[in-house]
Scaffold this motif. Structure first.
Motif, PDB file in Angstrom:
ATOM      1  N   ASP A  89       2.243   9.468  10.209  1.00 23.47           N
ATOM      2  CA  ASP A  89       1.990   8.889   8.897  1.00 23.47           C
ATOM      3  C   ASP A  89       0.863   7.877   9.001  1.00 23.47           C
ATOM      4  O   ASP A  89       0.546   7.385  10.077  1.00 23.47           O
ATOM      5  CB  ASP A  89       3.245   8.189   8.367  1.00 23.47           C
ATOM      6  N   ALA A  90       0.269   7.567   7.857  1.00 22.50           N
ATOM      7  CA  ALA A  90      -0.810   6.582   7.818  1.00 22.50           C
ATOM      8  C   ALA A  90      -0.605   5.659   6.627  1.00 22.50           C
ATOM      9  O   ALA A  90      -0.150   6.079   5.559  1.00 22.50           O
ATOM     10  CB  ALA A  90      -2.174   7.279   7.713  1.00 22.50           C
ATOM     11  N   LEU A  91      -0.940   4.370   6.820  1.00 21.29           N
ATOM     12  CA  LEU A  91      -0.993   3.439   5.703  1.00 21.29           C
ATOM     13  C   LEU A  91      -2.318   3.648   4.985  1.00 21.29           C
ATOM     14  O   LEU A  91      -3.371   3.756   5.631  1.00 21.29           O
ATOM     15  CB  LEU A  91      -0.919   1.990   6.198  1.00 21.29           C
ATOM     16  N   VAL A  92      -2.280   3.706   3.669  1.00 22.64           N
ATOM     17  CA  VAL A  92      -3.500   3.883   2.882  1.00 22.64           C
ATOM     18  C   VAL A  92      -3.807   2.564   2.190  1.00 22.64           C
ATOM     19  O   VAL A  92      -3.072   2.117   1.319  1.00 22.64           O
ATOM     20  CB  VAL A  92      -3.347   5.013   1.847  1.00 22.64           C
ATOM     21  N   ILE A  93      -4.898   1.933   2.615  1.00 21.54           N
ATOM     22  CA  ILE A  93      -5.263   0.587   2.196  1.00 21.54           C
ATOM     23  C   ILE A  93      -6.603   0.632   1.476  1.00 21.54           C
ATOM     24  O   ILE A  93      -7.445   1.491   1.762  1.00 21.54           O
ATOM     25  CB  ILE A  93      -5.368  -0.340   3.424  1.00 21.54           C
TER      26      ILE A  93
ATOM     27  N   CYS B 221       0.824  -1.204   0.000  1.00 16.14           N
ATOM     28  CA  CYS B 221       0.000   0.000   0.000  1.00 16.14           C
ATOM     29  C   CYS B 221       0.861   1.258   0.000  1.00 16.14           C
ATOM     30  O   CYS B 221       2.076   1.207  -0.058  1.00 16.14           O
ATOM     31  CB  CYS B 221      -0.916  -0.011   1.215  1.00 16.14           C
ATOM     32  N   HIS B 222       0.167   2.399   0.053  1.00 12.38           N
ATOM     33  CA  HIS B 222       0.842   3.680   0.150  1.00 12.38           C
ATOM     34  C   HIS B 222       1.034   4.064   1.613  1.00 12.38           C
ATOM     35  O   HIS B 222       0.340   3.558   2.498  1.00 12.38           O
ATOM     36  CB  HIS B 222       0.025   4.773  -0.545  1.00 12.38           C
ATOM     37  N   CYS B 223       1.970   4.966   1.856  1.00 10.97           N
ATOM     38  CA  CYS B 223       2.123   5.566   3.171  1.00 10.97           C
ATOM     39  C   CYS B 223       2.248   7.067   2.959  1.00 10.97           C
ATOM     40  O   CYS B 223       3.059   7.527   2.154  1.00 10.97           O
ATOM     41  CB  CYS B 223       3.362   5.033   3.883  1.00 10.97           C
ATOM     42  N   ARG B 224       1.418   7.836   3.659  1.00  9.64           N
ATOM     43  CA  ARG B 224       1.412   9.289   3.474  1.00  9.64           C
ATOM     44  C   ARG B 224       1.062   9.953   4.799  1.00  9.64           C
ATOM     45  O   ARG B 224       0.563   9.293   5.726  1.00  9.64           O
ATOM     46  CB  ARG B 224       0.389   9.680   2.400  1.00  9.64           C
TER      47      ARG B 224
ATOM     48  N   GLU C 162     -10.976   3.560   0.226  1.00  8.90           N
ATOM     49  CA  GLU C 162      -9.688   3.844   0.851  1.00  8.90           C
ATOM     50  C   GLU C 162      -9.849   3.960   2.364  1.00  8.90           C
ATOM     51  O   GLU C 162     -10.760   4.619   2.850  1.00  8.90           O
ATOM     52  CB  GLU C 162      -9.076   5.138   0.298  1.00  8.90           C
ATOM     53  N   ILE C 163      -8.932   3.312   3.077  1.00  7.27           N
ATOM     54  CA  ILE C 163      -8.918   3.372   4.536  1.00  7.27           C
ATOM     55  C   ILE C 163      -7.539   3.819   4.998  1.00  7.27           C
ATOM     56  O   ILE C 163      -6.530   3.307   4.512  1.00  7.27           O
ATOM     57  CB  ILE C 163      -9.236   1.994   5.153  1.00  7.27           C
ATOM     58  N   GLU C 164      -7.496   4.767   5.912  1.00  4.65           N
ATOM     59  CA  GLU C 164      -6.238   5.199   6.518  1.00  4.65           C
ATOM     60  C   GLU C 164      -6.035   4.480   7.840  1.00  4.65           C
ATOM     61  O   GLU C 164      -6.880   4.552   8.736  1.00  4.65           O
ATOM     62  CB  GLU C 164      -6.230   6.712   6.748  1.00  4.65           C
ATOM     63  N   LEU C 165      -4.915   3.791   7.962  1.00  2.00           N
ATOM     64  CA  LEU C 165      -4.548   3.148   9.228  1.00  2.00           C
ATOM     65  C   LEU C 165      -3.386   3.920   9.818  1.00  2.00           C
ATOM     66  O   LEU C 165      -2.292   3.945   9.257  1.00  2.00           O
ATOM     67  CB  LEU C 165      -4.152   1.692   8.993  1.00  2.00           C
ATOM     68  N   GLU C 166      -3.635   4.612  10.939  1.00  5.10           N
ATOM     69  CA  GLU C 166      -2.589   5.415  11.555  1.00  5.10           C
ATOM     70  C   GLU C 166      -2.402   5.019  13.010  1.00  5.10           C
ATOM     71  O   GLU C 166      -3.192   4.270  13.573  1.00  5.10           O
ATOM     72  CB  GLU C 166      -2.887   6.917  11.397  1.00  5.10           C
ATOM     73  N   THR C 167      -1.354   5.527  13.594  1.00 10.28           N
ATOM     74  CA  THR C 167      -0.938   5.034  14.908  1.00 10.28           C
ATOM     75  C   THR C 167      -1.976   5.270  15.998  1.00 10.28           C
ATOM     76  O   THR C 167      -2.114   4.450  16.912  1.00 10.28           O
ATOM     77  CB  THR C 167       0.386   5.681  15.332  1.00 10.28           C
TER      78      THR C 167
END
Length: 382
Positions: free
Chosen positions: A241-245, A228-231, A256-261
């Motif tokens: 930052d967040a993983l974009v899945i 995935c992307h990371c932005r 699109e889902i953002e997975l962040e800390t």
């Protein structure tokens, strides 16, 4: 927790060499040394190393192929060796260099950097004259380097069978779709089950990163792979930052889902099967300019029960990321290598076959001895 065995292999090919780092000193095995290279100095070195990686990234994207010329290979290796040597010389004083040399004469070693302070990509450490750009002088091509950011979890572990992988991807990454996913799925299915993060009878909807974490805590997956992307996170752009899945709904629709800390703080629980996490995303180990962002994603996964995390230190082209992951899993799953060696051998593979040193951007957060359990031998009947 299930899915993990704490058995220790009878004999390891590499002996563990712990390098415990504090703000003012470091310890190699049982020997203490004073630090001369400050965090700010190593951050500056890191910035220059990442610039070298970014040049390789641009070349790959421009050529649209993994193969680099000998001239390109030597140029990039020399640039990386220059900063790797500076880091080696500044961080390790003369006595420490002698100590590591003495250990190397006894047996191959696995350096385990025990610290949450420093973001330096230790794989680039270089012993020797940088002008020679000798691959055998880079630690990342010779040693199964690992990071321990939660001291006390360095014991060798085995992931018991069967495998159960959840593959999370971004729908716009073509090579992840057409190469990474099918090759990895074929391999995983030889020893277990493979699932894609998508709409199903069991999984009706995922609204956001919080609901994704809740779902992951409820499953039995022992490998989570993120292609995935990371932005920067949209809500906390300057902080994390967040993983974009993509949550795949059907062949033409994806959410699109953002997975962040912060999602890990919003949900109580942890992973049930202590999975391997492969963050095959852009800059998934955190930024270089702000120390607070460094290691954010790997650290959160490990704090909540992951046994091992692999993450990239810089943007990696989809083409390279897909091929790198496939080769890694062939070593790790197919040949049952310990994870540190599998990652080291994957880096060497791309350098030797494609003249491409970008594998040095991949780092390991776990014991280097973590591995897939050996399949028990079937006893014959007389």
């Amino acid at each position: 927790m299930r899915g993990i065995s704490s058995s220790i292999p009878i004999q390891n090919e590499f002996f563990p060499l712990d390098i415990l780092i504090t703000e003012t000193s470091y310890r190699i095995s049982i020997n203490d040394f004073s630090r001369s290279a400050t965090d700010s100095v190593l951050l500056n070195f890191t910035k220059n190393v990442l610039q070298c990686f970014q040049e390789i990234e641009k070349t790959i994207n421009k050529k649209k192929e993994l193969q680099l010329t000998i001239e390109e290979r030597n140029y990039y290796l020399k640039s990386l060796a220059k900063w790797g040597r500076r880091a080696y010389q500044e961080f390790f004083n003369e006595d420490a260099q002698k100590a590591t040399f003495q250990y190397s004469q006894l047996m191959k070693f696995a350096p385990i950097f025990v610290s949450k302070l420093l973001p330096f990509p230790w794989e680039v450490l270089y012993e020797g004259e940088y002008q020679q750009a000798d691959p055998e002088k880079f630690w990342g091509f010779c040693h199964p380097i690992a990071r321990n950011i939660t001291p006390g979890k360095t014991a060798p572990l085995e992931q018991i069978l069967p495998l159960n992988m959840l593959f999370c991807l971004h729908h716009k990454l073509l090579h992840a779709h057409h190469q990474e996913r099918p090759e990895i799925e074929k391999l995983v299915r030889t020893l277990g089950k493979f699932y894609l993060l998508q709409l199903s009878k069991e999984l009706k909807k995922l609204a956001d990163g919080e609901s994704l974490v809740t779902h992951l805590y409820q499953t039995q997956h022992n490998i989570l792979h993120f292609a995935c992307h990371c932005r920067p996170c949209r809500q906390y752009e300057d902080e994390i930052d967040a993983l974009v899945i993509s949550f795949i709904e059907d062949e033409s629709n994806a959410q699109e889902i953002e997975l962040e800390t912060y999602n890990f703080s919003d949900v109580s629980g942890s992973f049930q099967c202590q999975p391997l996490i492969f963050l095959n995303a852009c800059q998934s180990a955190g930024g270089v300019d702000e120390l607070r962002k460094t290691f954010n994603l790997p650290e959160k996964f490990i704090q909540h029960g992951a046994a091992a995390v692999i993450a990239t230190a810089c943007p990696v082209p989809d083409l390279f990321a897909a091929a790198f992951a496939s080769v890694f899993y062939n070593f790790f799953i197919g040949e049952k290598m310990m994870i540190g060696k599998a990652l080291c051998e994957t880096r060497r593979y791309f350098l030797e076959k494609y003249n491409n040193p970008l594998g040095l951007a991949y780092g390991l957060y776990s014991s280097p001895y973590y591995r897939i359990a050996q399949v028990p031998a079937v006893l014959g009947v007389n």
